[in-house]
Design an enzyme around this catalytic site. Sequence first.
Site, PDB file in Angstrom:
ATOM      1  N   HIS A 131       0.831  -1.224   0.000  1.00 20.10           N
ATOM      2  CA  HIS A 131       0.000   0.000   0.000  1.00 20.10           C
ATOM      3  C   HIS A 131       0.864   1.273   0.000  1.00 20.10           C
ATOM      4  CE1 HIS A 131      -3.059  -3.000   0.632  1.00 20.10           C
ATOM      5  NE2 HIS A 131      -2.315  -3.472   1.602  1.00 20.10           N
ATOM      6  N   GLU A 152      -2.579   0.378   7.701  1.00 20.34           N
ATOM      7  CA  GLU A 152      -1.674  -0.698   7.292  1.00 20.34           C
ATOM      8  C   GLU A 152      -0.434  -0.145   6.609  1.00 20.34           C
ATOM      9  OE1 GLU A 152      -3.394  -3.589   4.608  1.00 20.34           O
ATOM     10  OE2 GLU A 152      -1.457  -4.600   4.365  1.00 20.34           O
ATOM     11  N   GLU A 184       1.834 -11.721   5.617  1.00 22.53           N
ATOM     12  CA  GLU A 184       0.785 -11.010   6.342  1.00 22.53           C
ATOM     13  C   GLU A 184       1.182 -11.080   7.812  1.00 22.53           C
ATOM     14  OE1 GLU A 184      -1.733  -9.275   5.305  1.00 22.53           O
ATOM     15  OE2 GLU A 184      -2.307  -9.985   3.312  1.00 22.53           O
TER      16      GLU A 184
HETATM   17 ZN    ZN Z   1      -2.175  -5.321   2.586  1.00 22.02          ZN
END
Ligand code: ZN
Length: 197
Positions: free
Chosen positions: A30, A45, A163
């Site tokens: 991102h 995030e 993640e």
């Molecule tokens: Zn992500």
Amino acid sequence: MRAVVFLAFSILMAVGSIARPAVVVIDPGHGGRDRGGIPGQKLAEKVLTLDTAKRLARTLRATGDIKVVMTRDDDTFVSLKERTNIANQYAGREAVFVSIHYNSGQREGAYGIETYYNGRRAYRLAALVQMGVIQAMHSVDRGIRQRRYRVLRKNRLPAVLVECGFLTNHFEGERASDPNYRQRIARAIASAILGYD
Ligand code: ZN
């Protein structure tokens, strides 16, 4: 259970030679107008991915013999295509791609760490990363998974996407907000990369 994970990890480390990747492309998920996560999410995030990626970059650069390339190193928007274009410049060299993300779920209870990969060669790296991170963070092991994310699918390097925990989970979000957590997870990912050949 942890002993089993540790044993498997040690075996994987032992069979790996000392040839490490010469280039590591680090991809902080991102950035800019793309905040990551789900609408209304409290923790951004994009901020945590960049911070974790920078910590990983610093650890790898400290080895002195690895070229580290970042797909972004500030809060700017970089398209998925640009990200894979950067990676693919290093195709044919001893290079790997590591994308850093934090997870989110509609269900507050979702918790733990998972690693995605893009092919046979990347599976080994994903296994090293996932085992190393779970061992270091004492988190819930959500496994090594395959999903056709664009940054993985269009990537010509062995590519993994980590993640690093659920920001939508109260406990894990609080852990991830702590710089020590991000430092430890970055160091665990770095160790896995150094054990990969
Ligand atoms: Zn992500």
